[in-house]
Design an enzyme around this catalytic site. Sequence first.
Site, mmCIF file in Angstrom:
data_model
loop_
_atom_site.group_PDB
_atom_site.id
_atom_site.type_symbol
_atom_site.label_atom_id
_atom_site.label_comp_id
_atom_site.label_asym_id
_atom_site.label_seq_id
_atom_site.Cartn_x
_atom_site.Cartn_y
_atom_site.Cartn_z
ATOM 1 N N ARG A 1 0.854 -1.191 0.000
ATOM 2 C CA ARG A 1 0.000 0.000 0.000
ATOM 3 C C ARG A 1 0.887 1.237 0.000
ATOM 4 N NH1 ARG A 1 -3.183 -3.172 -1.284
ATOM 5 N NH2 ARG A 1 -5.202 -3.732 -0.350
ATOM 6 N N HIS B 1 1.423 0.002 -10.395
ATOM 7 C CA HIS B 1 0.465 -0.836 -9.657
ATOM 8 C C HIS B 1 0.137 -2.112 -10.441
ATOM 9 C CE1 HIS B 1 -2.833 -0.605 -6.364
ATOM 10 N NE2 HIS B 1 -2.513 -1.858 -6.619
#
Length: 310
Positions: free
Chosen positions: A225, A273
């Site tokens: 994260r 990502h």
Amino acid sequence: MSIKVLFAASDTDWQAYRTSLRTALDDAGLDATLARVLPPDEVDYIVYAPSGGLRDFTPYTRCKAVMSLWAGVETIVGNETLTMPLTRMVDPGLTEGMVEWVTGHVLRLHLNIDHALARQDGRWDRHVPPLARDRPVTILGLGELGHACAKALSSLNFPVSGWSRSAKDIPDVRTYAGPEGLRAALSSAEILVLLLPDTPKTVDILDATALAMLPQGAMIINPGRGTLIDDVALLEALDRDHVAQATLDVFRIEPLPVEHPFWAHPKVTVTPHIASETRPVSAARVIAENMRNCEAGLPLEHLVDRGKGY
């Protein structure tokens, strides 16, 4: 008895999942209506992603469970209208993808492949890496993904340590827990992998103080994260050479703004990502099997602990 399943996610998600989910429901032996629009008081299950825009779960009085398409549930877990059980996605395909990505980048840093790629100019610049057994790796976060990555790296002979909030026992992995274990876990980490969830207690867990606990020249990999790292503190640690390299796949703002200093920093590798992605075929099977369990009176799998936030 027929069940009604509301798919509350984006148009893109619907196109990706509609066939796989329909097939998985049929294969699970469930007589199910799958639709994007249903009367709220008739819905038995909600297949959910934040991209679908559903925020108020109050009208869904018959709903037995909300099943997230995402592994992370930080954007929904605090929703006070969501009073029914919430499950997170634990997809075998996502786990496999994360293991491959993490293992690949650990090996890339361990073997100093970037050094060779930057010197394809005729220089005979020999750089012999240590063996894996001499390169300690630490993983922060020993959930489904962290556990799998720890096992894979251990099988390659890396000395692997892992840290989690509560104690875990993983063969061939030295495990630490709680605040007192964090310093020990960081102090040996020549390569640090972050796979913690996004919760109030993990935000900026890798701040200036924690970064200072790492050995000189440590390398960081973050596919977890973006909120886990204090960006300013990381840049400062890179600039003073305490941290040698950072490979980052997740960020506080995505896409990462073009003006962000990570893009231009010579010691930072940015990936967009892509560390792992939920695979519709395997994820649909997870959802359908969970519905079948619930219909049979069995416990739901992958339930979110609202107190912990994951």
